[in-house]
Design an enzyme around this catalytic site. Structure first.
Site, PDB file in Angstrom:
ATOM      1  N   ASP A 175     -43.611 -55.926  43.219  1.00 31.10           N
ATOM      2  CA  ASP A 175     -42.553 -56.699  43.857  1.00 31.10           C
ATOM      3  C   ASP A 175     -42.919 -58.176  43.984  1.00 31.10           C
ATOM      4  OD1 ASP A 175     -40.348 -57.459  45.378  1.00 31.10           O
ATOM      5  OD2 ASP A 175     -41.275 -56.809  47.249  1.00 31.10           O
TER       6      ASP A 175
ATOM      7  N   ASP B 147     -36.986 -62.124  42.130  1.00 28.05           N
ATOM      8  CA  ASP B 147     -37.452 -60.975  42.900  1.00 28.05           C
ATOM      9  C   ASP B 147     -37.323 -59.682  42.108  1.00 28.05           C
ATOM     10  OD1 ASP B 147     -38.109 -59.120  44.802  1.00 28.05           O
ATOM     11  OD2 ASP B 147     -36.458 -59.579  46.157  1.00 28.05           O
TER      12      ASP B 147
END
Length: 367
Positions: free
Chosen positions: A65, A258
């Protein structure tokens, strides 16, 4: 991280200490000193991959992530009452694990939260072993984390935001000179099939990138240094044929890149204007509208990055046909945009920390 989705189911293999690669193929390859490990794309929204923690190693599937900074895996206190079975880290079984000072830390995302205690242990990512890596041993997951298929999260942000003095996986890879270049890249392949797991999901590579995964050259833009996230400035978002109408007209139109978010998130007003321009009223659209939907351009670093309807609309046929826009309104009414998996699947992305004063992100059309 808006909605956690980057999962990577991997089998670890050993390569050189120059480049670490986690590939999205079912099988494991060693090519030119690069370690490739298979990944899967689950239902077009999640990619997960295997790392190991401890000595002897204990394996976990984690989300890679770029929208968060810390590593956590389930501890022995993780509940049994979850939708999927998860391995639990046994700190007493690892001869290299040690608990660090400090109390429990709440680790919260846009969706989901856990509680963890800080520890240090060896972590193996794609065959490279990071010594004495900070990580959190998690328990007490909320409803969201009780439902997910992956085990934990490996944050790839710049600096840790959870505990003072803790160091991220990315920082330690560079600090311990485990990779030649302070670069990592993400190549996410569109999901093939209608639901379930696609074994050919893409690749995350530490230390470089594979030129066979994209067309032309990357356009690089400097990271905004206001926080520890991979955030950039955009110039314009517009509909094909209407460049004068800019949906990103704020003085500071910024976007967080992201890999832990499923979709492209934007401010309510801006997204609402896009919906109106393309003839939509909400995120679910009539599939009859799909053929006429226009291209949408994101102007970044002077380059016009194009998304077609195939990129920003999710079409499902099972159990019945449905169409959903992947440009959606932010849940927290934030002004920043979030370029999640829907964007990163179209564009091979390089995160370049070679200049510590001016990190940058590069985009090139993925193959």
């Amino acid at each position: 991280m808006q909605i956690l989705l980057l999962f990577l189911v991997i089998q670890l293999c050993h390569g050189s200490n120059d480049t670490v690669s986690i590939s999205l193929k079912r099988h494991t390859l060693n090519v030119g000193g690069t370690s490739f490990v298979g990944l899967k794309n689950f239902d077009g929204v999640v990619f997960y991959g295997e790392i190991s923690v401890g000595s002897p190693p204990q394996k976990f599937n984690v989300v890679f992530d770029t929208g968060s900074t810390d590593l956590w895996v389930p501890s022995k206190e993780w509940p049994e009452e979850t939708d999927h079975k998860h391995p639990k880290f046994d700190k007493d079984a690892s001869k290299t694990c040690r608990l660090m000072k400090g109390g429990e830390v709440n680790i919260a995302y846009e969706t989901g939260s856990v509680v963890g205690i800080l520890a240090q242990d060896n972590v193996n990512v794609g065959g490279v072993v990071i010594k004495s890596q900070d990580l959190f041993l998690a328990r007490n997951p909320d409803t969201y984390f009780r439902s997910v298929k992956f085990d934990g999260v490996l944050g790839l942000g710049i600096k840790s935001s959870r505990a003072q003095g803790s160091v991220t996986v990315w920082e330690n890879m560079v600090k311990q000179k485990l990779i030649t270049k302070p670069i990592f890249s993400l190549y996410l392949r569109p999901h093939k099939g209608d639901g379930g797991e696609d074994p050919n999901g893409g690749q995350i590579m530490f230390g470089g990138f594979d030129p066979k995964q994209f067309k032309g050259e990357h356009v690089y833009v400097p990271m905004k240094l206001s926080d520890d996230r991979w955030k950039i400035k955009m110039s314009k978002i517009y509909i094909n044929g209407k460049p004068a109408i800019n949906f990103c007209d704020d003085v500071e139109c910024t976007a967080m890149v992201d890999s832990g978010s499923t979709d492209i998130f934007g401010p309510d007003e801006a997204v609402g204007k896009i919906y109106k321009e393309i003839g939509a009223t909400k995120v679910i659209i009539r599939c009859e509208q799909f053929p006429a939907l226009p291209d949408i351009y994101f102007e970044i670093g002077g380059k016009h990055l194009r998304l077609t309807k195939h990129d920003y609309v999710e079409v499902k046929t099972n159990p019945k046909k449905s169409c959903r826009l992947r440009i959606v309104k932010s849940k927290n009414r934030r002004k920043d945009w979030v370029l999640g998996e829907a964007f990163m699947t179209k564009f091979h992305t390089v995160f370049d920390h070679g200049d510590v004063k001016t990190p940058r992100i590069g985009f090139a059309e993925a193959i």
